[in-house]
Design an enzyme around this catalytic site. Structure first.
Site, PDB file in Angstrom:
ATOM      1  N   CYS A  50       3.298   8.399   1.786  1.00  0.00           N
ATOM      2  CA  CYS A  50       3.837   7.335   2.619  1.00  0.00           C
ATOM      3  C   CYS A  50       3.903   6.075   1.750  1.00  0.00           C
ATOM      4  O   CYS A  50       2.890   5.673   1.175  1.00  0.00           O
ATOM      5  CB  CYS A  50       2.879   7.147   3.794  1.00  0.00           C
ATOM      6  SG  CYS A  50       3.315   5.786   4.852  1.00  0.00           S
ATOM      7  N   CYS A  90       1.507  -4.116  15.293  1.00  0.00           N
ATOM      8  CA  CYS A  90       1.498  -3.674  13.892  1.00  0.00           C
ATOM      9  C   CYS A  90       0.746  -4.662  12.989  1.00  0.00           C
ATOM     10  O   CYS A  90       1.050  -5.860  12.975  1.00  0.00           O
ATOM     11  CB  CYS A  90       2.935  -3.512  13.418  1.00  0.00           C
ATOM     12  SG  CYS A  90       3.063  -3.111  11.662  1.00  0.00           S
ATOM     13  N   CYS A 118       6.599  -6.858  15.062  1.00  0.00           N
ATOM     14  CA  CYS A 118       6.199  -5.961  16.160  1.00  0.00           C
ATOM     15  C   CYS A 118       4.755  -6.287  16.549  1.00  0.00           C
ATOM     16  O   CYS A 118       3.903  -6.501  15.677  1.00  0.00           O
ATOM     17  CB  CYS A 118       6.320  -4.501  15.738  1.00  0.00           C
ATOM     18  SG  CYS A 118       7.988  -4.072  15.218  1.00  0.00           S
ATOM     19  N   CYS A 156       6.165  -7.667   6.357  1.00  0.00           N
ATOM     20  CA  CYS A 156       7.354  -7.327   7.142  1.00  0.00           C
ATOM     21  C   CYS A 156       7.669  -8.493   8.075  1.00  0.00           C
ATOM     22  O   CYS A 156       6.761  -9.045   8.702  1.00  0.00           O
ATOM     23  CB  CYS A 156       7.106  -6.071   7.966  1.00  0.00           C
ATOM     24  SG  CYS A 156       8.555  -5.595   8.948  1.00  0.00           S
ATOM     25  N   CYS A 197      -0.659   2.111   8.929  1.00  0.00           N
ATOM     26  CA  CYS A 197       0.277   1.072   8.523  1.00  0.00           C
ATOM     27  C   CYS A 197      -0.341  -0.334   8.422  1.00  0.00           C
ATOM     28  O   CYS A 197      -0.775  -0.902   9.404  1.00  0.00           O
ATOM     29  CB  CYS A 197       1.398   1.062   9.549  1.00  0.00           C
ATOM     30  SG  CYS A 197       2.651  -0.178   9.307  1.00  0.00           S
ATOM     31  N   GLU A 214       0.798  -1.214   0.000  1.00  0.00           N
ATOM     32  CA  GLU A 214       0.000   0.000   0.000  1.00  0.00           C
ATOM     33  C   GLU A 214       0.838   1.274   0.000  1.00  0.00           C
ATOM     34  O   GLU A 214       1.996   1.263   0.431  1.00  0.00           O
ATOM     35  CB  GLU A 214      -0.904  -0.005   1.225  1.00  0.00           C
ATOM     36  CG  GLU A 214      -0.120  -0.135   2.508  1.00  0.00           C
ATOM     37  CD  GLU A 214      -0.975  -0.590   3.689  1.00  0.00           C
ATOM     38  OE1 GLU A 214      -1.966  -1.312   3.475  1.00  0.00           O
ATOM     39  OE2 GLU A 214      -0.641  -0.214   4.804  1.00  0.00           O
TER      40      GLU A 214
HETATM   41  N1  SAH Z   1       9.301  -0.659   9.634  1.00  0.00           N
HETATM   42  C1  SAH Z   1       9.518   0.724   9.844  1.00  0.00           C
HETATM   43  C2  SAH Z   1       8.667   1.622   8.967  1.00  0.00           C
HETATM   44  C3  SAH Z   1       7.253   1.194   8.714  1.00  0.00           C
HETATM   45  S1  SAH Z   1       6.193   1.257  10.115  1.00  0.00           S
HETATM   46  C4  SAH Z   1       9.356   1.060  11.323  1.00  0.00           C
HETATM   47  O1  SAH Z   1       8.864   0.225  12.068  1.00  0.00           O
HETATM   48  O2  SAH Z   1       9.761   2.144  11.705  1.00  0.00           O
HETATM   49  C5  SAH Z   1       5.955   3.017  10.290  1.00  0.00           C
HETATM   50  C6  SAH Z   1       5.533   3.464  11.678  1.00  0.00           C
HETATM   51  O3  SAH Z   1       4.202   3.027  11.965  1.00  0.00           O
HETATM   52  C7  SAH Z   1       6.423   2.913  12.783  1.00  0.00           C
HETATM   53  O4  SAH Z   1       6.831   3.928  13.672  1.00  0.00           O
HETATM   54  C8  SAH Z   1       5.505   1.914  13.447  1.00  0.00           C
HETATM   55  O5  SAH Z   1       5.882   1.671  14.770  1.00  0.00           O
HETATM   56  C9  SAH Z   1       4.157   2.596  13.311  1.00  0.00           C
HETATM   57  N2  SAH Z   1       3.005   1.721  13.552  1.00  0.00           N
HETATM   58  C10 SAH Z   1       2.878   0.412  13.306  1.00  0.00           C
HETATM   59  N3  SAH Z   1       1.678  -0.060  13.731  1.00  0.00           N
HETATM   60  C11 SAH Z   1       1.028   0.990  14.242  1.00  0.00           C
HETATM   61  C12 SAH Z   1      -0.253   1.181  14.853  1.00  0.00           C
HETATM   62  N4  SAH Z   1      -1.100   0.167  15.006  1.00  0.00           N
HETATM   63  N5  SAH Z   1      -0.588   2.420  15.280  1.00  0.00           N
HETATM   64  C13 SAH Z   1       0.260   3.458  15.113  1.00  0.00           C
HETATM   65  N6  SAH Z   1       1.470   3.357  14.555  1.00  0.00           N
HETATM   66  C14 SAH Z   1       1.858   2.145  14.126  1.00  0.00           C
HETATM   67 FE1  SF4 Z   2       7.635  -4.110  10.432  1.00  0.00          FE
HETATM   68 FE2  SF4 Z   2       5.425  -3.035  11.410  1.00  0.00          FE
HETATM   69 FE3  SF4 Z   2       7.533  -3.439  13.004  1.00  0.00          FE
HETATM   70 FE4  SF4 Z   2       7.655  -1.506  11.097  1.00  0.00          FE
HETATM   71  S1  SF4 Z   2       6.281  -1.585  12.868  1.00  0.00           S
HETATM   72  S2  SF4 Z   2       9.219  -3.082  11.601  1.00  0.00           S
HETATM   73  S3  SF4 Z   2       6.410  -2.486   9.498  1.00  0.00           S
HETATM   74  S4  SF4 Z   2       6.329  -5.054  11.994  1.00  0.00           S
END
Ligand code: SAH
Ligand code: SF4
Length: 357
Positions: free
Chosen positions: A106, A120, A117, A113, A333, A93
Site C-alpha cells: 500500500c 481520516c 474527509c 491530503c 491510513c 508512509e
Molecule cells: N484518497 C484515496 C486513497 C487513500 S485513502 C481515497 O480516499 O480513496 C484509502 C482508503 O482508506 C479509503 O477508502 C479511505 O476512505 C480509507 N480510510 C481512511 N481513513 C480510514 C479509517 N480511519 N478507517 C478505515 N479506513 C479509512
Molecule cells: Fe484524503 Fe483520507 Fe479522504 Fe483519502 S480518505 S481522500 S486520503 S482525506
C-alpha cells in the site's frame, strides 16, 4: 540526496541515455534498469557487474532512490510499515502486506491530503505536496528490498488522493508495468471520487483496477463524511464509475467504510444495493479503524457489520470485508505519520479543497 537526481522513476531508454552521456555503451543502461527494478538494489556498490569507474561517475550526479527511511516498524502479524521522506522531512508512509498466496503493498501518492474527509487521520493533518513518480515507485522498491517474495499487487491507499496527482500516478503505473513487470490488473487506484479525473483516467484505457470510496449512498450523510460530495454528489460520481467500467471493461470496487450508527444502517445497505445493481462491481466493507476524529466515530459491532453485509448479499451484490492488519503498528491510513506530526511533517491548519476540474 543533495541535488543528485534519482535513477528510480527513469525508463530503460532514459537510463540508456544516462549511460551514453557518461561515456558508456547503451547496454549499461539496461543493466542499470535490471538492478534497480528487478533486483531492488539500494546502493551503487550492489551493482556488481557494472565497472567501478562507471558506478563512481554515476554516484557523482545521481542517487538510486530519493527516499530515506525514518521509521521501520514490523507488526506481530507480519506487516512492515515504513515512514519515509526525500530529505525535506515531509514524511509519508508505505506498507508491506504479505498474504499466504500473494504479497501486496500500500503506497502513498501525496504528502498529506487536502480532501478533508472527517474520518481520516491523513485528511486531518492537511496537505503538503504531490509525490513525484520517482517517489511513488521508490516506496514499492524499498518494500521489495525487505522481502524475498515478489510484491505482485500495489494499492494506492496510503496517504493522499491519487487523482489529484494524475500525471505522476499514470507515469508510475506505466513504470510498474513496463519496467517492473507488474500486471496492470494488479494495480489498484482508490479515489475519493473526483469526477473529471475519473473520466480522464478512463480515456487512458489502462486495464488497472479503480476503487471508489463511497462510504454512503445518501448525499446528506456522504457530504458529512466527505466534503467532496458537495461538489460531485453520489449520482454524478456513480455515473462516472459506471462509464469507467463501460470504457475499460474493468469491474469496479466500492470501498465502504463502516462507522457505527452513521452509515451502517439497514436503509443505507438497501440504498447501496439499489444504486450499484446492474454494474459489475464488488463492495469492500472497511470497519472504521479508530482514530481520534473528535466527532465520536466508532467501529460498528460485529452484528451490525454482518447485517449490512447480509442485506447486500440478499440483493446478490458481491461483498468482501477488509481484514485489519498491522493494528499494533498503526498501519491504517495516515496513522503512523500522524503520530510524528510536528516532529517531521509540516502541516497547514486550513487548506482550501482544490476541487475545480
Ligand atoms: N484518497 C484515496 C486513497 C487513500 S485513502 C481515497 O480516499 O480513496 C484509502 C482508503 O482508506 C479509503 O477508502 C479511505 O476512505 C480509507 N480510510 C481512511 N481513513 C480510514 C479509517 N480511519 N478507517 C478505515 N479506513 C479509512
Ligand atoms: Fe484524503 Fe483520507 Fe479522504 Fe483519502 S480518505 S481522500 S486520503 S482525506
Amino acid at each position: 540526496m543533495g541535488n543528485r537526481e534519482p535513477l528510480i522513476g527513469k525508463t530503460t531508454p532514459e537510463l540508456e541515455q544516462i549511460a551514453v552521456q557518461l561515456g558508456e555503451k547503451a547496454f549499461r543502461g539496461r543493466q542499470l534498469a535490471k538492478w534497480i527494478y528487478e533486483k531492488a538494489a539500494r546502493e551503487f556498490d550492489d551493482l556488481k557487474d557494472l565497472p567501478k569507474a562507471f558506478r563512481d561517475k554515476l554516484a557523482e550526479s545521481h542517487v538510486i532512490s530519493p527516499l530515506t527511511v525514518t521509521t521501520h516498524r514490523t507488526s506481530t502479524d507480519g506487516v512492515d510499515k515504513l515512514l519515509v521522506h526525500n530529505g525535506d522531512n515531509q514524511v509519508y508512509e508505505c506498507v508491506l502486506l504479505p498474504y499466504s498466496k500473494r504479497v501486496s503493498c500500500c503506497i502513498s501518492s501525496q504528502v498529506g491530503c487536502p480532501m478533508g474527509c472527517t474520518f481520516c487521520a491523513t485528511g486531518m493533518g492537511g496537505f503538503d505536496r504531490n509525490l513525484t513518480a520517482s517517489e511513488i515507485i521508490a516506496q514499492y522498491l524499498l518494500l521489495q528490498s525487505l522481502t524475498e517474495r515478489r510484491i505482485s499487487h500495489v494499492v494506492f491507499m496510503g496517504m493522499g488522493e491519487p487523482l489529484l496527482n494524475v500525471e505522476n500516478v499514470i507515469k508510475a503505473l506505466n513504470i510498474f508495468h513496463d519496467e517492473i513487470g507488474l500486471s496492470y490488473r494488479h494495480l489498484t487506484v482508490s479515489t475519493v471520487g473526483l469526477v473529471p479525473q475519473i473520466r480522464e483516467l478512463a480515456t487512458h484505457k489502462l486495464p488497472i483496477h479503480l476503487a471508489l470510496s463511497l462510504h454512503s449512498p445518501i448525499d446528506e450523510i456522504r457530504s458529512r463524511l466527505m466534503p467532496v460530495n458537495n461538489k460531485w454528489d453520489v449520482a454524478e460520481t456513480w455515473a462516472a464509475m459506471r462509464d469507467y467500467h463501460a470504457a475499460t471493461g474493468r469491474k469496479v470496487t466500492i470501498e465502504y467504510l463502516l462507522i457505527s450508527e452513521v452509515n451502517d444502517t439497514p436503509e443505507q445497505a438497501e440504498a447501496l444495493a439499489k444504486l450499484v445493481k446492474g454494474t459489475p462491481c464488488v463492495v469492500n466493507l472497511i470497519p472504521f479503524n479508530w482514530v481520534d476524529t473528535g466527532n465520536g466515530f466508532q467501529r460498528p459491532a460485529r452484528t451490525r457489520i454482518n447485517a449490512f453485509r447480509s442485506t447486500l448479499e440478499y440483493h446478490q451484490i458481491n461483498v468482501t470485508e477488509r481484514v485489519e492488519r498491522g493494528h499494533d503498528i498503526a498501519a491504517a491510513c495516515g496513522q503512523l505519520a500522524g503520530q510524528h506530526k510536528g516532529q517531521f511533517a509540516r502541516r497547514t491548519p486550513s487548506n482550501p479543497l482544490p476541487l475545480a476540474p
